[in-house]
Design an enzyme around this catalytic site. Structure first.
Site, PDB file in Angstrom:
ATOM      1  CB  CYS A 276      -3.833   1.692   7.035  1.00 38.95           C
ATOM      2  SG  CYS A 276      -3.685   3.127   8.124  1.00 38.95           S
TER       3      CYS A 276
ATOM      4  CB  CYS B 118      -0.981  -0.026   1.177  1.00 40.70           C
ATOM      5  SG  CYS B 118      -0.247  -0.019   2.819  1.00 40.70           S
TER       6      CYS B 118
HETATM    7  P1  4NP Z   1      -1.842   2.837   4.076  1.00 34.80           P
HETATM    8  O1  4NP Z   1      -2.439   4.240   4.624  1.00 34.80           O
HETATM    9  O2  4NP Z   1      -1.272   3.118   2.694  1.00 34.80           O
HETATM   10  O3  4NP Z   1      -3.026   1.947   4.010  1.00 34.80           O
HETATM   11  O4  4NP Z   1      -0.793   2.402   5.066  1.00 34.80           O
HETATM   12  C1  4NP Z   1      -1.640   5.386   4.706  1.00 34.80           C
HETATM   13  C2  4NP Z   1      -1.038   5.699   5.883  1.00 34.80           C
HETATM   14  C3  4NP Z   1      -0.230   6.828   5.970  1.00 34.80           C
HETATM   15  C4  4NP Z   1      -0.022   7.620   4.862  1.00 34.80           C
HETATM   16  C5  4NP Z   1      -0.623   7.292   3.668  1.00 34.80           C
HETATM   17  C6  4NP Z   1      -1.430   6.175   3.591  1.00 34.80           C
HETATM   18  N1  4NP Z   1       0.804   8.746   4.926  1.00 34.80           N
HETATM   19  O5  4NP Z   1       1.101   9.341   3.882  1.00 34.80           O
HETATM   20  O6  4NP Z   1       1.276   9.112   6.009  1.00 34.80           O
END
Ligand code: 4NP
Length: 158
Positions: free
Chosen positions: A13, A8
């Site tokens: 997350c 991701c």
């Molecule tokens: P993930 O969600 O890609 O599902 O882990 C995110 C968590 C943090 C950030 C972006 C997406 N961020 O840019 O901090």
């Protein structure tokens, strides 16, 4: 042994949850030994961190403890892993941009590829939303890792 990498953006997350749920599903089927799994993110902003507290709290409410530490994808991953399962189109574009060969690009698939409700839809990023989004994402990922587990088990029998 099949090597599967969940990807991701932040690796705090969605992809660590997919890794944890895939591991749980494989263990329930007694096939953990057939898979090597990991997860990573494309931005590296949370390197070394445990999953987001909201993700961990929600997973724990389903009996799942997440202990992965965030890491950024590296080019060696594109050769090492057999299957690179991304959460959304932006992840797909980001990983494709790192690929130097078609052989690597062909490993990239969306986690919801087999989702009968919305084939190839994005797994929405819950990071910016409220608590309910984390439960929705949990349900979507839990269903889809089962589809992948079934597919990869069938694929290895061919
Ligand atoms: P993930 O969600 O890609 O599902 O882990 C995110 C968590 C943090 C950030 C972006 C997406 N961020 O840019 O901090």
């Amino acid at each position: 042994m099949k090597k599967v990498l969940f990807v991701c953006l932040g690796n705090i997350c969605r992809s660590p949850l997919a890794e944890g749920l895939f591991a749980e599903a494989a263990a329930a089927e007694g096939v953990s030994h057939l898979f090597e799994i990991d997860s990573c993110g494309t931005n590296g902003l949370h390197d070394g961190e445990l999953p987001d507290p909201r993700t961990r709290k929600n997973a724990l409410s389903h009996g799942l403890t997440l202990s992965h530490h965030s890491r950024k994808i590296q080019s060696a991953d594109l050769d090492y892993y057999d299957w690179i399962l991304v959460m959304d189109d932006a992840n797909k574009r980001n990983v494709e941009a790192l690929c130097q060969e078609d052989r690597q690009k062909q490993k990239i698939h969306k986690l919801r590829q087999f989702d009968p409700k919305e084939p190839n839809a994005d797994v929405q990023d819950p990071w910016y939303g409220g608590e309910a989004g984390f439960e929705t994402v949990f349900q979507v990922i839990q269903q889809n890792v089962h589809f992948w587990l079934k597919y990869l088990q069938q694929e290895s029998q061919q």
